[in-house]
Enzyme design. Structure first.
Site, PDB file in Angstrom:
ATOM      1  N   SER A 202       0.845  -1.200   0.000  1.00  0.00           N
ATOM      2  CA  SER A 202       0.000   0.000   0.000  1.00  0.00           C
ATOM      3  C   SER A 202       0.870   1.236   0.000  1.00  0.00           C
ATOM      4  O   SER A 202       2.018   1.216   0.471  1.00  0.00           O
ATOM      5  CB  SER A 202      -0.879   0.014   1.250  1.00  0.00           C
ATOM      6  OG  SER A 202      -1.512   1.268   1.402  1.00  0.00           O
ATOM      7  N   TYR A 215      -1.914  -1.147  10.514  1.00  0.00           N
ATOM      8  CA  TYR A 215      -2.048  -1.497   9.090  1.00  0.00           C
ATOM      9  C   TYR A 215      -0.841  -1.021   8.289  1.00  0.00           C
ATOM     10  O   TYR A 215      -0.217  -1.788   7.529  1.00  0.00           O
ATOM     11  CB  TYR A 215      -3.340  -0.864   8.552  1.00  0.00           C
ATOM     12  CG  TYR A 215      -3.554  -1.019   7.072  1.00  0.00           C
ATOM     13  CD1 TYR A 215      -4.123  -2.177   6.556  1.00  0.00           C
ATOM     14  CD2 TYR A 215      -3.206  -0.001   6.175  1.00  0.00           C
ATOM     15  CE1 TYR A 215      -4.333  -2.319   5.177  1.00  0.00           C
ATOM     16  CE2 TYR A 215      -3.412  -0.130   4.812  1.00  0.00           C
ATOM     17  CZ  TYR A 215      -3.973  -1.293   4.319  1.00  0.00           C
ATOM     18  OH  TYR A 215      -4.182  -1.424   2.962  1.00  0.00           O
TER      19      TYR A 215
HETATM   20  P1  NAD Z   1     -11.532  -6.054   0.199  1.00  0.00           P
HETATM   21  O1  NAD Z   1     -12.179  -5.972   1.523  1.00  0.00           O
HETATM   22  O2  NAD Z   1     -12.398  -6.190  -0.971  1.00  0.00           O
HETATM   23  O3  NAD Z   1     -10.458  -7.232   0.185  1.00  0.00           O
HETATM   24  C1  NAD Z   1      -9.822  -7.714   1.324  1.00  0.00           C
HETATM   25  C2  NAD Z   1     -10.064  -9.199   1.401  1.00  0.00           C
HETATM   26  O4  NAD Z   1      -9.228  -9.744   2.418  1.00  0.00           O
HETATM   27  C3  NAD Z   1     -11.478  -9.593   1.772  1.00  0.00           C
HETATM   28  O5  NAD Z   1     -12.300  -9.740   0.662  1.00  0.00           O
HETATM   29  C4  NAD Z   1     -11.280 -10.906   2.504  1.00  0.00           C
HETATM   30  O6  NAD Z   1     -11.625 -11.997   1.679  1.00  0.00           O
HETATM   31  C5  NAD Z   1      -9.793 -10.964   2.794  1.00  0.00           C
HETATM   32  N1  NAD Z   1      -9.573 -11.215   4.224  1.00  0.00           N
HETATM   33  C6  NAD Z   1      -9.582 -10.349   5.239  1.00  0.00           C
HETATM   34  N2  NAD Z   1      -9.385 -10.987   6.400  1.00  0.00           N
HETATM   35  C7  NAD Z   1      -9.241 -12.304   6.105  1.00  0.00           C
HETATM   36  C8  NAD Z   1      -9.001 -13.470   6.858  1.00  0.00           C
HETATM   37  N3  NAD Z   1      -8.869 -13.429   8.192  1.00  0.00           N
HETATM   38  N4  NAD Z   1      -8.935 -14.651   6.215  1.00  0.00           N
HETATM   39  C9  NAD Z   1      -9.072 -14.709   4.869  1.00  0.00           C
HETATM   40  N5  NAD Z   1      -9.281 -13.640   4.089  1.00  0.00           N
HETATM   41  C10 NAD Z   1      -9.363 -12.450   4.709  1.00  0.00           C
HETATM   42  O7  NAD Z   1     -10.632  -4.737   0.065  1.00  0.00           O
HETATM   43  P2  NAD Z   1      -9.475  -4.315  -0.974  1.00  0.00           P
HETATM   44  O8  NAD Z   1      -9.344  -2.852  -0.804  1.00  0.00           O
HETATM   45  O9  NAD Z   1      -9.711  -4.869  -2.294  1.00  0.00           O
HETATM   46  O10 NAD Z   1      -8.187  -4.972  -0.313  1.00  0.00           O
HETATM   47  C11 NAD Z   1      -7.323  -5.856  -0.999  1.00  0.00           C
HETATM   48  C12 NAD Z   1      -5.892  -5.546  -0.604  1.00  0.00           C
HETATM   49  O11 NAD Z   1      -5.560  -4.244  -1.081  1.00  0.00           O
HETATM   50  C13 NAD Z   1      -5.618  -5.523   0.897  1.00  0.00           C
HETATM   51  O12 NAD Z   1      -4.378  -6.138   1.154  1.00  0.00           O
HETATM   52  C14 NAD Z   1      -5.527  -4.049   1.201  1.00  0.00           C
HETATM   53  O13 NAD Z   1      -4.724  -3.803   2.330  1.00  0.00           O
HETATM   54  C15 NAD Z   1      -4.881  -3.544  -0.070  1.00  0.00           C
HETATM   55  N6  NAD Z   1      -4.997  -2.121  -0.289  1.00  0.00           N
HETATM   56  C16 NAD Z   1      -6.214  -1.550  -0.465  1.00  0.00           C
HETATM   57  C17 NAD Z   1      -6.285  -0.174  -0.662  1.00  0.00           C
HETATM   58  C18 NAD Z   1      -7.593   0.517  -0.854  1.00  0.00           C
HETATM   59  O14 NAD Z   1      -7.623   1.756  -0.823  1.00  0.00           O
HETATM   60  N7  NAD Z   1      -8.695  -0.162  -1.028  1.00  0.00           N
HETATM   61  C19 NAD Z   1      -5.115   0.605  -0.701  1.00  0.00           C
HETATM   62  C20 NAD Z   1      -3.899  -0.040  -0.532  1.00  0.00           C
HETATM   63  C21 NAD Z   1      -3.850  -1.394  -0.328  1.00  0.00           C
END
Ligand code: NAD
Ligand code: MG
Length: 310
Positions: A202, A215
């Site tokens: 991130s 985080y």
């Molecule tokens: P999202 O909620 O759609 O995806 C996160 C997923 O993590 C969930 O769908 C879930 O299936 C999985 N998860 C969480 N806890 C879990 C557990 N205990 N066991 C199994 N699976 C688990 O949100 P997203 O934004 O698409 O996130 C995906 C990745 O992108 C993450 O690593 C997040 O940190 C990263 N990210 C997101 C952003 C943003 O702004 N959305 C920015 C930077 C990084």
């Protein structure tokens, strides 16, 4: 001012997203309404609905015959990656929490609509046994494995260190980075030379927000893990890289990932002035997964709408 030599302003219909477009306006600069879901939340209940490329992502066969496991592939960025991989010709296994079955079924449907195999492996990555056995389950369903996307993540905003409990810190580390060690270690038994591992880090790794202390710390660790492991595995022909998203509209943000009152302004402080959509991440993962990026190793690809990064 526009004249015949200046392209007309673009909206965000499918053709516009695919053809020459102004990145400022290519996707809507949305002001998301204040809303809340219990963790882990569902894309199907997110307003506005995020764009995971269902209508727009077009594959060109860059992952033909490949077999991928995407953690957190039910929603958001992981879902966009799963859809894009299938459209590039890969069979895809996704893992997610059992509460996310509705989202997962929709991604399965989209993968199968491409004539590809979809394997669903629900489970909790904080369960050591589950994370250790996950790659084997993907292999059982796909017949092999050569792409691993470690993308699952947990993000809970807490205003101060005094209010941040040990329990939350440990759980965030468990999902975001410790599970990455376990899953990747188990996957190595199956990944042949030519495989690619891609970790989701991130912009928080470089530009941590005070309210995302645990985080952001895990995301810094993911960058270090990526580079160190890349050195270890490169001689074996397995490339390890990371993608660092900026503010992307996903359900993570409304399951206490951001304070509710910040949602309407989410992403507006990037140079493009808008939040990104999950589909805008997919090409970065496709690039790193495919052998087109054969000389890219230990790299973090930033996809963040414009922000200072090292
Ligand atoms: P999202 O909620 O759609 O995806 C996160 C997923 O993590 C969930 O769908 C879930 O299936 C999985 N998860 C969480 N806890 C879990 C557990 N205990 N066991 C199994 N699976 C688990 O949100 P997203 O934004 O698409 O996130 C995906 C990745 O992108 C993450 O690593 C997040 O940190 C990263 N990210 C997101 C952003 C943003 O702004 N959305 C920015 C930077 C990084
Ligand atoms: Mg989800």
């Amino acid at each position: 001012m526009t004249n015949e030599n200046t392209p007309a302003p673009v909206g965000r219909d499918r053709e516009d997203q695919l053809s020459f477009g102004n990145p400022v306006t290519q996707f809507e600069s949305m002001s998301a309404p204040e809303q809340h879901q219990e963790e882990p939340g569902l894309d199907v209940e997110l307003t506005p609905f995020p764009d995971r490329g269902e209508e727009s992502y077009r594959g060109t066969g860059r992952l033909k015959g490949r077999r991928a496991l995407v953690t957190g592939g039910d929603s958001g960025i992981g879902a966009a990656v799963a859809i894009a991989f299938a459209r590039e010709g890969a069979d895809v296994a996704i893992t997610y929490l059992p509460q996310e079955e509705r989202d997962a079924q929709e991604i399965k449907r989209l993968i199968e609509a491409e004539g590809r195999t979809a394997v669903l492996v629900p489970g909790d990555l904080t369960d050591r046994e589950f994370s250790r056995t996950l790659p084997g389950k993907a292999v059982a369903g796909l017949g092999g494995l050569d792409i691993l996307v470690n993308n699952a993540g947990k993000q809970i905003s807490v205003p101060s260190l005094q209010e941040l409990t040990d329990e939350q810190v440990e759980e965030t580390f468990d999902v975001n980075i410790l599970a990455m060690f376990r899953v990747t270690r188990a996957a190595l038994e199956h990944l042949p030379a030519g495989s690619s591992i891609i970790n989701t880090t991130s912009v928080q790794a470089y530009s941590p927000s005070g309210h995302l202390l645990d985080y952001a710390t895990t995301k810094g660790a993911i960058n270090a893990f990526t580079k160190g492991l890349a050195e270890q595995l490169a001689p074996k022909g397995v490339r390890v890289n990371a993608v660092a998203p900026g503010p992307i509209w996903s359900v993570l943000q409304v399951t206490d990932g951001q304070p509710k009152e910040k949602l309407p302004k989410f992403g507006k402080d990037t140079w493009l002035g808008r939040a990104g959509q999950p589909v805008e991440l997919a090409p970065a993962y496709v690039f790193l997964a495919s052998s087109e990026s054969s000389y890219v190793v230990g790299e973090t690809l930033n996809v963040n709408g414009g922000q200072q990064t090292p």
